[in-house]
Design an enzyme around this catalytic site. Sequence first.
Site, PDB file in Angstrom:
ATOM      1  N   GLN A  50     -23.344  -8.072 -13.262  1.00 55.99           N
ATOM      2  CA  GLN A  50     -22.085  -7.642 -13.869  1.00 55.99           C
ATOM      3  C   GLN A  50     -21.045  -7.337 -12.800  1.00 55.99           C
ATOM      4  O   GLN A  50     -19.862  -7.666 -12.957  1.00 55.99           O
ATOM      5  CB  GLN A  50     -22.299  -6.413 -14.750  1.00 55.99           C
ATOM      6  CG  GLN A  50     -22.968  -6.704 -16.073  1.00 55.99           C
ATOM      7  CD  GLN A  50     -22.821  -5.554 -17.053  1.00 55.99           C
ATOM      8  OE1 GLN A  50     -22.724  -4.382 -16.671  1.00 55.99           O
ATOM      9  NE2 GLN A  50     -22.805  -5.868 -18.336  1.00 55.99           N
ATOM     10  N   ASP A  74     -25.506   4.481  -8.734  1.00 54.44           N
ATOM     11  CA  ASP A  74     -26.084   5.210  -9.861  1.00 54.44           C
ATOM     12  C   ASP A  74     -25.193   6.410 -10.151  1.00 54.44           C
ATOM     13  O   ASP A  74     -24.948   7.239  -9.264  1.00 54.44           O
ATOM     14  CB  ASP A  74     -27.493   5.652  -9.471  1.00 54.44           C
ATOM     15  CG  ASP A  74     -28.215   6.433 -10.561  1.00 54.44           C
ATOM     16  OD1 ASP A  74     -27.593   6.780 -11.582  1.00 54.44           O
ATOM     17  OD2 ASP A  74     -29.410   6.722 -10.369  1.00 54.44           O
ATOM     18  N   GLU A  84     -19.644   3.743 -23.211  1.00 57.87           N
ATOM     19  CA  GLU A  84     -20.990   3.356 -23.634  1.00 57.87           C
ATOM     20  C   GLU A  84     -21.961   3.276 -22.463  1.00 57.87           C
ATOM     21  O   GLU A  84     -22.796   2.372 -22.390  1.00 57.87           O
ATOM     22  CB  GLU A  84     -20.934   2.052 -24.438  1.00 57.87           C
ATOM     23  CG  GLU A  84     -20.156   2.214 -25.736  1.00 57.87           C
ATOM     24  CD  GLU A  84     -20.038   0.944 -26.563  1.00 57.87           C
ATOM     25  OE1 GLU A  84     -20.799  -0.015 -26.319  1.00 57.87           O
ATOM     26  OE2 GLU A  84     -19.178   0.908 -27.463  1.00 57.87           O
TER      27      GLU A  84
END
Length: 290
Positions: free
Chosen positions: A104, A127, A145
């Site tokens: 991505q 992260d 999301e």
Amino acid sequence: MTETSSTHAAHVERVATYYDDMTRLAKFIGWFDQSDMIHFGYWDASVRTHQESLVAMSDQLLQGVGFSRGMHVLDAGCGIGGMALKLARQHGVQVTGVNICESQLEQARTLAAREGLQDRVSFQNADYNHLPFPDATFDVVTMVESLIYTPDKAPPLREMCRVLKPGGRLLIADGFLTRDPLDDAAAAEVKRSGECWGGAVWISKDATDRTLREIGFSEVNIRDVTHHVEKSLKRLLWTCRVLVPLARPFVEVGIIPRNYFPIGMAGIHQWEIHRKGYWCYALVQARKAG
């Protein structure tokens, strides 16, 4: 609930792999052809197409935030960069996107280069539980999301608070439980849905409010917009109902990877936990105290 380092690393790898696969499927069904956003859409009388609904959701999330040039925004869980590019393009702000899915990130960098926005947007593998940024770096943090992809919500929300400047804004668009606790049958159904989403874990709106305030956020506002995402839920439901039976024989003989099958079931289970009143969608705005 806390995780050991090895458990957390395994969870991160699982989520990254899920998003690698899911992005291919989302592209195949035309979920993000024009908007470069992979999330539920917001439908009202002004929205005519699915792609418009994705942009409308981002508009709703950013509503009331006064952006100005010179501001620095963090997009935590940036997907393929749609929100980051929108912020840079429309508001002229500096945006840093973080993600744990390298495929991505590669797409996001390609899109930024295509639009000539490399000077305002950057993407890196990080992260959100352990961000590589100094305290008080950002004016705004967006999480679209992405919060559901950690079992314990407190660590990433503490990180958002840490990297925000005093008075900075946190903006979240995500799914939540309508109540807590659920009975055993409802909890099992919600867990099954989350497994299809690559290990998503939902908590209630009330628990989210409490956690944000305990961490150091104020002016917490949680706006339930479930009614406005129902059309997206139905689109996903019917897409999955059509594609899953067609794909099943190809999964069985190994032409389609077996791990694609639960992803295809996600929309079906998602509709059920919504229909039964266990799940809702909300937009959250909060301000870091100070």
